[in-house]
Scaffold this active site. Sequence first.
Site, PDB file in Angstrom:
ATOM      1  N   HIS A   7      -6.904  -1.858   8.486  1.00 19.87           N
ATOM      2  CA  HIS A   7      -6.613  -1.949   9.923  1.00 19.87           C
ATOM      3  C   HIS A   7      -7.562  -1.114  10.778  1.00 19.87           C
ATOM      4  CE1 HIS A   7      -3.188  -3.902   8.280  1.00 19.87           C
ATOM      5  NE2 HIS A   7      -2.590  -2.790   7.919  1.00 19.87           N
ATOM      6  N   GLY A  61      -0.165   1.625   1.396  1.00 23.70           N
ATOM      7  CA  GLY A  61      -0.266   2.946   0.783  1.00 23.70           C
ATOM      8  C   GLY A  61      -1.617   3.301   0.219  1.00 23.70           C
ATOM      9  N   GLY A  62      -2.669   2.640   0.685  1.00 19.04           N
ATOM     10  CA  GLY A  62      -4.012   2.913   0.197  1.00 19.04           C
ATOM     11  C   GLY A  62      -4.697   4.048   0.937  1.00 19.04           C
ATOM     12  N   GLY A  74      -6.263  -6.881   1.525  1.00 14.49           N
ATOM     13  CA  GLY A  74      -5.242  -5.846   1.580  1.00 14.49           C
ATOM     14  C   GLY A  74      -3.993  -6.331   0.877  1.00 14.49           C
ATOM     15  N   ASP A 121     -14.931  -2.641  -0.933  1.00 13.95           N
ATOM     16  CA  ASP A 121     -14.838  -1.604   0.087  1.00 13.95           C
ATOM     17  C   ASP A 121     -15.278  -2.216   1.410  1.00 13.95           C
ATOM     18  OD1 ASP A 121     -15.038   0.560   1.774  1.00 13.95           O
ATOM     19  OD2 ASP A 121     -16.292   1.766   0.443  1.00 13.95           O
ATOM     20  N   ASP A 136      -9.254  -6.097  -2.200  1.00 13.97           N
ATOM     21  CA  ASP A 136      -8.710  -4.769  -1.908  1.00 13.97           C
ATOM     22  C   ASP A 136      -9.676  -3.707  -2.422  1.00 13.97           C
ATOM     23  OD1 ASP A 136      -5.605  -3.816  -1.115  1.00 13.97           O
ATOM     24  OD2 ASP A 136      -6.786  -2.296  -2.147  1.00 13.97           O
ATOM     25  N   GLU A 174      -6.341 -13.294   1.008  1.00 19.11           N
ATOM     26  CA  GLU A 174      -5.692 -12.158   1.677  1.00 19.11           C
ATOM     27  C   GLU A 174      -6.461 -10.884   1.368  1.00 19.11           C
ATOM     28  OE1 GLU A 174      -1.594 -10.502   3.154  1.00 19.11           O
ATOM     29  OE2 GLU A 174      -1.443 -11.262   1.116  1.00 19.11           O
ATOM     30  N   GLU A 207      -3.994  -8.809  11.130  1.00 18.59           N
ATOM     31  CA  GLU A 207      -2.694  -8.186  11.342  1.00 18.59           C
ATOM     32  C   GLU A 207      -2.833  -6.743  11.828  1.00 18.59           C
ATOM     33  OE1 GLU A 207      -0.224 -10.641   7.892  1.00 18.59           O
ATOM     34  OE2 GLU A 207      -0.446  -8.465   7.717  1.00 18.59           O
ATOM     35  N   ASP A 208      -1.725  -6.243  12.367  1.00 16.11           N
ATOM     36  CA  ASP A 208      -1.574  -4.823  12.716  1.00 16.11           C
ATOM     37  C   ASP A 208      -2.656  -4.327  13.672  1.00 16.11           C
ATOM     38  OD1 ASP A 208       0.537  -5.039  11.029  1.00 16.11           O
ATOM     39  OD2 ASP A 208      -0.239  -3.713   9.477  1.00 16.11           O
TER      40      ASP A 208
END
Length: 230
Positions: free
Chosen positions: A133, A54-55, A50, A106, A88, A48, A158-159
């Site tokens: 995203h 809230g990043g 992310g 990153d 992440d 996964e 996603e998103d």
Amino acid sequence: MPTGKGGENLTDLADRYGSDKGSTKHRYTELYHMLFHPYRQRKITFLEMGLLIGGPEHGNDPDRETNDCPSIRMWLEYFPKAEIHGLDVSDFSWFEHERFTFHRCDMDKRENIADAMEDMGVAPTIAIDDASHASHHQQNAFLEVFPRLESGGLYVIEDLRWQPDTYEQPGITKTAALFRSWLDDRTFQHSDPVVAAEFNKLSEDISGCIVEPVRFQKKRKDQVVVIHKK
């Protein structure tokens, strides 16, 4: 509540752990439970990207303090035999579990994604992109991770309907439109011909693709794409 022979439903797990993939917001877990249940008792590798809302995509520092991994806790319970990897831009190395490995990365830099995949050392069976995203981040990740995906594996983004102002580049083809173009005529169309060529090189490894709208309501914007690898 009773779990039945197949174990607790993924949506119930999401709601219990506070993941926005469950019934309170996106409802992704309704789709995922159908797709992922055949893998549930297998020794798969799950990735996964992310790990907590809230990043920097919301204007916060990448070095923000993190204190939860709701979806990772959900996946560890849902897949009791899986090796779970998390990626992440913020630090989640404090989260420790014998079946979890964290990779800080990153996604603005494709080489960082490639290095994280090399660190994994094994092909993911299922990969979910729930990171910034931003369109180019989603596309960077797909170009680096999908070729390394296990044959027969699933890749999820996603998103699709929302891209952050903090990262989104002007003029770039949105990821939803990119996969819609492939669905329409089996050719990826992109504003950058180099990116289009890279995606089209991967086309022969795609056996199928579905794009689902927000909360599965067909008149709403595209929300999640699932790609199956041959």
